[in-house]
Design a protein around this motif. Structure first.
Motif, short mmCIF file in Angstrom:
data_model
loop_
_atom_site.label_atom_id
_atom_site.label_comp_id
_atom_site.label_asym_id
_atom_site.label_seq_id
_atom_site.Cartn_x
_atom_site.Cartn_y
_atom_site.Cartn_z
N CYS A 249 43.31 51.01 23.65
CA CYS A 249 43.14 49.57 23.51
C CYS A 249 42.23 49.05 24.60
O CYS A 249 41.95 49.74 25.58
CB CYS A 249 44.50 48.86 23.59
SG CYS A 249 45.64 49.26 22.25
N GLU A 250 41.76 47.83 24.44
CA GLU A 250 40.96 47.13 25.44
C GLU A 250 41.75 45.93 25.95
O GLU A 250 42.41 45.24 25.17
CB GLU A 250 39.63 46.65 24.85
CG GLU A 250 38.68 47.75 24.40
CD GLU A 250 37.88 48.33 25.56
OE1 GLU A 250 37.83 47.70 26.63
OE2 GLU A 250 37.30 49.43 25.39
N SER A 251 41.67 45.68 27.26
CA SER A 251 42.40 44.56 27.86
C SER A 251 41.43 43.68 28.64
O SER A 251 40.59 44.19 29.40
CB SER A 251 43.49 45.08 28.79
OG SER A 251 44.18 44.01 29.41
N VAL A 252 41.54 42.38 28.44
CA VAL A 252 40.74 41.39 29.18
C VAL A 252 41.69 40.36 29.78
O VAL A 252 42.52 39.78 29.07
CB VAL A 252 39.70 40.70 28.27
CG1 VAL A 252 38.92 39.65 29.05
CG2 VAL A 252 38.75 41.73 27.66
N TRP A 253 41.55 40.12 31.08
CA TRP A 253 42.46 39.24 31.80
C TRP A 253 41.88 37.84 31.90
O TRP A 253 40.77 37.65 32.40
CB TRP A 253 42.70 39.81 33.19
CG TRP A 253 43.63 39.02 34.06
CD1 TRP A 253 44.70 38.28 33.67
CD2 TRP A 253 43.58 38.91 35.48
NE1 TRP A 253 45.32 37.71 34.75
CE2 TRP A 253 44.65 38.08 35.88
CE3 TRP A 253 42.73 39.43 36.46
CZ2 TRP A 253 44.89 37.76 37.21
CZ3 TRP A 253 42.97 39.12 37.78
CH2 TRP A 253 44.03 38.29 38.16
N SER A 254 42.63 36.85 31.45
CA SER A 254 42.27 35.43 31.64
C SER A 254 43.13 34.92 32.79
O SER A 254 44.22 34.39 32.58
CB SER A 254 42.52 34.63 30.36
OG SER A 254 41.75 35.11 29.29
N ASP A 255 42.65 35.10 34.01
CA ASP A 255 43.47 34.79 35.18
C ASP A 255 43.83 33.32 35.26
O ASP A 255 44.91 32.96 35.73
CB ASP A 255 42.80 35.26 36.47
CG ASP A 255 41.39 34.71 36.65
OD1 ASP A 255 40.81 34.25 35.65
OD2 ASP A 255 40.87 34.76 37.77
N ASP A 256 42.93 32.44 34.77
CA ASP A 256 43.21 31.00 34.82
C ASP A 256 44.31 30.59 33.85
O ASP A 256 44.98 29.57 34.05
CB ASP A 256 41.94 30.20 34.53
CG ASP A 256 41.28 30.60 33.21
OD1 ASP A 256 41.41 31.77 32.80
OD2 ASP A 256 40.61 29.75 32.60
N LEU A 257 44.54 31.38 32.81
CA LEU A 257 45.54 31.04 31.81
C LEU A 257 46.80 31.88 31.94
O LEU A 257 47.79 31.65 31.24
CB LEU A 257 44.95 31.22 30.40
CG LEU A 257 43.75 30.32 30.09
CD1 LEU A 257 43.19 30.63 28.71
CD2 LEU A 257 44.12 28.84 30.20
N GLY A 258 46.78 32.89 32.81
CA GLY A 258 47.99 33.65 33.09
C GLY A 258 48.36 34.68 32.05
O GLY A 258 49.55 34.98 31.88
N PHE A 259 47.36 35.26 31.37
CA PHE A 259 47.69 36.34 30.44
C PHE A 259 46.52 37.31 30.32
O PHE A 259 45.38 37.00 30.67
CB PHE A 259 48.08 35.82 29.05
CG PHE A 259 47.05 34.95 28.36
CD1 PHE A 259 45.84 35.48 27.91
CD2 PHE A 259 47.30 33.61 28.12
CE1 PHE A 259 44.91 34.67 27.25
CE2 PHE A 259 46.38 32.79 27.47
CZ PHE A 259 45.18 33.34 27.03
#
Length: 410
Positions: A249-259
């Protein structure tokens, strides 16, 4: 009614501005308003606010997570009511949508919509000023949320072309959850590591079986979102990335949104979700144990130690999970024929990568910085009690390593 809507709009704008005095003045104007006009208007605006989020990529669990993160647990319970009211207005919703609402305990418990806010305030034992303040805070959060990637069609839209994020193979998931429950409860680190490794092998084999059953063109990969709230949000995002990579799988972090957004095929997403949840528990338990030992030895406890511990744990456990997946894939290729299996897996990996590039055309990557060598060493050791790959070694402190891919704000 137009005057009430204007008052509500002014109160929301003031809350979003960060000007506390202005926000309190605008709130006072709402408080002195007629409850028979103000409360229904607020309820209607809440339902409309969540309804506008569904075509913009948000799902009920995502909205609940960010409302709790930004406004608090009690406003989160108000949001659950709003989600229930929104669901009542939907003619049809997919099963996964209703499962999310059930997990949030979103249900209509009130008899009269016009009296809902007063009933909620009474249940929470709030005075009217505090109740209206929290309602406005929830609205301020909801109306400030940006569009996010549409992972699954919202109610009313077609599901064609998108792979659901599964619950494929429930018996397999039950077996995996049983293994992970044992891993979380055992006081023997080596046993926990072995149980987690076995869970990964089972999920990898299940994913391969699902891929081999595929007939015709593969569906478009689906996705899930995993919470990465403070403390140590970056370490949690790194763990999500490592678990995702081990499961194609691929994961991308949206640090400003917390997920973190994880993209993949259903069986693989199931594996990521259950493993990530369990490994967070295991990592935290191991970190607390290491922290206690450090405190007894030196009397010190630092945030740098905790974060370095969790980062090392994530990277090392990622190596071990990938080793389990690779070993299972080799065994499956020998049994089922590599000439058939390997092209299928390669096609799936390409589809996931293209999906990630489409949904997140701009991401940034950073290097991992380690600020506490003892924490790093302890975290690597905690993830390395029972080796799955005897020749593997944890990376050296300061040697870098990938930070999670991070979504660049649009």
């Amino acid at each position: 009614m137009a005057d009430v809507e204007a008052l509500i709009g002014d109160a929301i704008a003031a809350a979003r501005s960060g000007d506390v005095r202005l926000a309190e003045r605008q709130l006072d104007r709402l408080v002195v308003g007629d409850p028979t006009a103000v409360d229904p208007a607020l309820s209607g605006r809440l339902v409309r606010a969540v309804g506008r989020l569904w075509p913009r990529g948000w799902q009920p669990v995502d909205v609940a997570r960010i409302v709790i993160r930004r406004a608090g647990v009690r406003p989160g319970r108000l949001l659950a009511d709003v989600l229930a009211a929104d669901r009542r207005g939907q003619a049809r919703t997919p099963a996964w949508w209703d499962e999310q609402l059930a997990a949030l305990d979103a249900r209509v418990w009130w008899a009269d919509d016009a009296a809902h806010l007063a009933g909620w305030a009474a249940r929470e034992r709030l005075d009217r000023v505090t109740a209206l303040r929290e309602v406005v805070e929830v609205l301020a959060v909801l109306e400030s949320l940006p569009p996010v990637a549409v992972l699954r069609p919202p109610p009313g839209a077609s599901e064609v072309g998108a792979a659901p994020s599964g619950r494929s193979g429930s018996r397999m998931l039950d077996r995996v959850r049983a293994l992970l429950a044992k891993a979380e409860s055992t006081s023997y680190p080596a046993e926990a590591e072995a149980l987690t490794g076995k869970a990964q092998e089972l999920m990898a084999r299940h994913s391969i079986d699902e891929a081999l059953l595929e007939t015709g063109p593969a569906d478009q990969p689906g996705g899930i979102r995993l919470g990465t709230d403070a403390p140590y949000a970056g370490a949690k995002a790194l763990l999500a990335q490592e678990v995702a990579a081990a499961n194609r799988c691929e994961s991308v972090w949206s640090d400003d949104l917390g997920f973190a957004t994880v993209l993949g095929f259903p069986a693989d997403l199931d594996a990521v979700e259950v493993l990530y949840t369990s490994l967070l528990v295991q990592a935290t338990t191991a970190m607390l144990r290491g922290r206690a030992q450090r405190r007894r030895a030196s009397g010190r406890r630092t945030r740098e130690y905790d974060e370095s511990f969790l980062n090392a744990f994530a990277l090392r456990i990622g190596e071990r999970l990938r080793a389990a997946t690779e070993r299972t894939s080799r065994e499956a290729a020998a049994t089922d024929g590599g000439e058939r299996l390997l092209p299928v897996l390669a096609t799936r990996s390409d589809a996931v990568r293209r999906r990630a590039e489409t949904l997140f055309p701009e991401v940034t990557r950073g290097r991992l910085t380690i600020r506490d060598e003892e924490g790093w060493s302890s975290g690597a050791a905690a993830a390395d009690r029972a080796r799955l790959a005897p020749d593997a070694r944890p990376p050296r402190p300061g040697s870098g390593g990938g930070r999670p891919s991070t979504r660049r704000p649009g």
